[in-house]
Design a protein around this motif. Sequence first.
Motif, PDB file in Angstrom:
ATOM      1  N   GLY A 107       0.919  -1.288  -0.136  1.00 28.66           N
ATOM      2  CA  GLY A 107      -0.145   0.158  -0.052  1.00 28.66           C
ATOM      3  C   GLY A 107       0.797   1.224   0.030  1.00 28.66           C
ATOM      4  O   GLY A 107       1.926   1.328   0.161  1.00 28.66           O
ATOM      5  N   GLU A 108       0.405   2.289  -0.338  1.00 26.91           N
ATOM      6  CA  GLU A 108       1.044   3.526  -0.186  1.00 26.91           C
ATOM      7  C   GLU A 108       1.347   4.124   1.145  1.00 26.91           C
ATOM      8  O   GLU A 108       0.973   3.380   2.054  1.00 26.91           O
ATOM      9  N   SER A 109       2.349   4.828   0.975  1.00 27.29           N
ATOM     10  CA  SER A 109       2.818   5.495   2.356  1.00 27.29           C
ATOM     11  C   SER A 109       1.598   6.164   3.098  1.00 27.29           C
ATOM     12  O   SER A 109       0.630   7.153   2.458  1.00 27.29           O
ATOM     13  N   GLY A 110       1.479   5.805   4.488  1.00 26.12           N
ATOM     14  CA  GLY A 110       0.150   6.449   5.274  1.00 26.12           C
ATOM     15  C   GLY A 110      -0.972   5.368   4.987  1.00 26.12           C
ATOM     16  O   GLY A 110      -1.974   5.914   5.484  1.00 26.12           O
ATOM     17  N   SER A 111      -1.001   4.319   4.461  1.00 31.62           N
ATOM     18  CA  SER A 111      -1.876   3.320   4.362  1.00 31.62           C
ATOM     19  C   SER A 111      -2.092   2.572   5.725  1.00 31.62           C
ATOM     20  O   SER A 111      -3.319   1.888   5.799  1.00 31.62           O
TER      21      SER A 111
ATOM     22  N   LYS B 183       0.251   0.428   7.220  1.00 32.18           N
ATOM     23  CA  LYS B 183       1.304  -0.885   7.009  1.00 32.18           C
ATOM     24  C   LYS B 183       1.988  -0.884   8.607  1.00 32.18           C
ATOM     25  O   LYS B 183       2.243  -1.726   9.140  1.00 32.18           O
ATOM     26  N   SER B 184       2.829   0.007   8.491  1.00 35.54           N
ATOM     27  CA  SER B 184       3.911   0.155   9.619  1.00 35.54           C
ATOM     28  C   SER B 184       2.992   0.370  10.831  1.00 35.54           C
ATOM     29  O   SER B 184       3.577  -0.312  11.963  1.00 35.54           O
ATOM     30  N   VAL B 185       2.140   1.151  11.051  1.00 33.78           N
ATOM     31  CA  VAL B 185       1.304   1.278  12.334  1.00 33.78           C
ATOM     32  C   VAL B 185       0.837  -0.096  12.559  1.00 33.78           C
ATOM     33  O   VAL B 185       0.896  -0.312  14.139  1.00 33.78           O
ATOM     34  N   THR B 186       0.497  -0.712  11.916  1.00 29.97           N
ATOM     35  CA  THR B 186      -0.142  -2.216  12.201  1.00 29.97           C
ATOM     36  C   THR B 186       0.626  -2.996  12.930  1.00 29.97           C
ATOM     37  O   THR B 186       0.588  -3.565  13.964  1.00 29.97           O
ATOM     38  N   ASN B 187       2.078  -2.952  12.420  1.00 30.59           N
ATOM     39  CA  ASN B 187       2.948  -3.836  12.869  1.00 30.59           C
ATOM     40  C   ASN B 187       3.602  -3.466  14.147  1.00 30.59           C
ATOM     41  O   ASN B 187       4.053  -4.224  15.066  1.00 30.59           O
ATOM     42  N   LEU B 188       3.671  -1.979  14.251  1.00 30.14           N
ATOM     43  CA  LEU B 188       4.303  -1.343  15.440  1.00 30.14           C
ATOM     44  C   LEU B 188       3.201  -1.720  16.651  1.00 30.14           C
ATOM     45  O   LEU B 188       3.771  -2.069  17.897  1.00 30.14           O
ATOM     46  N   THR B 189       2.082  -1.794  16.216  1.00 31.17           N
ATOM     47  CA  THR B 189       1.015  -1.949  17.238  1.00 31.17           C
ATOM     48  C   THR B 189       1.178  -3.557  17.654  1.00 31.17           C
ATOM     49  O   THR B 189       0.967  -3.777  19.011  1.00 31.17           O
ATOM     50  N   VAL B 190       1.143  -4.528  16.905  1.00 31.74           N
ATOM     51  CA  VAL B 190       1.471  -5.930  17.167  1.00 31.74           C
ATOM     52  C   VAL B 190       2.692  -6.130  18.189  1.00 31.74           C
ATOM     53  O   VAL B 190       2.638  -6.708  19.258  1.00 31.74           O
ATOM     54  N   LEU B 191       3.797  -5.267  17.893  1.00 32.07           N
ATOM     55  CA  LEU B 191       4.756  -5.247  18.835  1.00 32.07           C
ATOM     56  C   LEU B 191       4.593  -4.641  20.169  1.00 32.07           C
ATOM     57  O   LEU B 191       5.632  -4.387  20.955  1.00 32.07           O
ATOM     58  N   GLY B 192       3.378  -3.877  20.139  1.00 30.91           N
ATOM     59  CA  GLY B 192       3.517  -2.865  21.386  1.00 30.91           C
ATOM     60  C   GLY B 192       4.283  -1.541  21.462  1.00 30.91           C
ATOM     61  O   GLY B 192       4.627  -1.156  22.499  1.00 30.91           O
TER      62      GLY B 192
ATOM     63  N   ALA C 257      -5.745   3.567   3.170  1.00 26.72           N
ATOM     64  CA  ALA C 257      -6.222   4.451   4.006  1.00 26.72           C
ATOM     65  C   ALA C 257      -6.748   3.783   5.133  1.00 26.72           C
ATOM     66  O   ALA C 257      -7.708   4.010   6.112  1.00 26.72           O
ATOM     67  N   GLY C 258      -5.780   2.764   5.852  1.00 26.11           N
ATOM     68  CA  GLY C 258      -5.968   2.344   7.161  1.00 26.11           C
ATOM     69  C   GLY C 258      -6.753   1.057   6.933  1.00 26.11           C
ATOM     70  O   GLY C 258      -7.359   0.536   8.153  1.00 26.11           O
ATOM     71  N   ARG C 259      -7.322   0.701   5.946  1.00 24.47           N
ATOM     72  CA  ARG C 259      -7.969  -0.597   5.881  1.00 24.47           C
ATOM     73  C   ARG C 259      -7.387  -1.599   4.879  1.00 24.47           C
ATOM     74  O   ARG C 259      -6.843  -1.240   3.997  1.00 24.47           O
ATOM     75  N   ALA C 260      -7.849  -2.817   4.926  1.00 27.36           N
ATOM     76  CA  ALA C 260      -7.653  -3.662   3.786  1.00 27.36           C
ATOM     77  C   ALA C 260      -8.603  -3.866   2.791  1.00 27.36           C
ATOM     78  O   ALA C 260      -9.893  -3.689   2.979  1.00 27.36           O
ATOM     79  N   VAL C 261      -8.106  -3.671   1.543  1.00 25.73           N
ATOM     80  CA  VAL C 261      -9.155  -3.438   0.597  1.00 25.73           C
ATOM     81  C   VAL C 261      -9.193  -4.709  -0.396  1.00 25.73           C
ATOM     82  O   VAL C 261     -10.075  -4.847  -1.174  1.00 25.73           O
ATOM     83  N   GLU C 262      -8.091  -5.558  -0.295  1.00 27.56           N
ATOM     84  CA  GLU C 262      -8.239  -6.937  -0.945  1.00 27.56           C
ATOM     85  C   GLU C 262      -7.117  -7.954  -0.082  1.00 27.56           C
ATOM     86  O   GLU C 262      -5.785  -7.439   0.313  1.00 27.56           O
ATOM     87  N   ARG C 263      -7.607  -9.192  -0.394  1.00 29.89           N
ATOM     88  CA  ARG C 263      -6.399 -10.029   0.159  1.00 29.89           C
ATOM     89  C   ARG C 263      -6.763 -11.307  -0.749  1.00 29.89           C
ATOM     90  O   ARG C 263      -7.824 -11.752  -1.321  1.00 29.89           O
TER      91      ARG C 263
END
Length: 353
Positions: free
Chosen positions: A56-60, A62-71, A245-251
């Motif tokens: 996804g684009e920057s700001g989508s 991605k990184s926030v999700t995984n930083l949250t996984v690690l706390g 935009a913070g959501r999964a649109v396809e998987r």
Amino acid sequence: MTTLTKTENAPAPTGGDAFLSVRDLKVQFSTEDGIVKAVDGLSFDLERGKTLGIVGESGSGKSVTNLTVLGLHNRKNTNVEGEIVLDGKELLTATEPELEKLRGNKMAMIFQDSLTALSPYYTVGRQISEPFRKHTGASKKEARDRAIQMLEKVGIPHPKQRVDDYPHQFSGGMRQRAMIAMSLVCNPDLLIADEPTTALDVTVQAQILDLLKDLQQEFGSAIIMITHDLGVVANMADDLLVMYAGRAVERGSVREVLKAPEHPYTWGLLGSMPRLNSDVNEPLLPIPGSPPSLLNPPSGCAFHPRCAFTDKVDGGRCKEDRPELPAGRGSACHLTADQKQQVFIETIQPRLG
């Protein structure tokens, strides 16, 4: 202070048991300008020994999700809701001491910029050996020997000498290898790789990806690969999650998504990539517009202001109703299955070749 809310009975994306399970994750940041909805209702699963690519684009998000996984989110201005379960352990309700026992041991992260992620004040060997000592109780000599072993494993020449070097004495590719060694020193079950090949030349990039695959095969780690590069995803991942935009649109599986994408945003990502068999004078086709502000995201489908196919949906649903991502393979789009297939065959597939 961070607000943590566990979501009960959140929908499962695949319906099966998983080593890592994320359900209805929402991450919001309080800023002077308002609330940033960085992640908005994300769910996915990851099995042991498998690789999940997130693009996804920057700001989508991605990184926030995984930083949250690690706390690793900022607890002073972050609101987190949902559920993150790692091997049966709920992470969002875990205490900081509990997370410290897991980070570097059960789960680890390769950060995007190894030059800033590695401390300039300590030798590479010390930074690799420190988590090993903390989590295993090893002596300084045992930890040093382990650091040398890991440097050798990731392909650093003369590891017995280079273990005492500082990060600035390593090249970019070597620093990235050292970061991987530090992440894998305790054989974590979950490895999050955040753009691990950014700013590396293609030769070193290929070496890093081959290294990750070899180490995954050896240790059986689950890997989350965050990247903008769909070529990296095609080479590394088993499954693919497209975020916007913070959501999964396809998987779906990598093969399914890259061979027969269903969402207009995924079409745009693929269409904007250069192709080896294209004419050198053929222009790239960028996605029009800009990513939306997560302070005030668009109503309905967040991608609709940039989408060229909203006229195919009756009643202005794209602007009013937010489409949901179905379980398993699918996309969050109001186009019907027949419309998606028709647009892909007539418009998108010829561009992809």
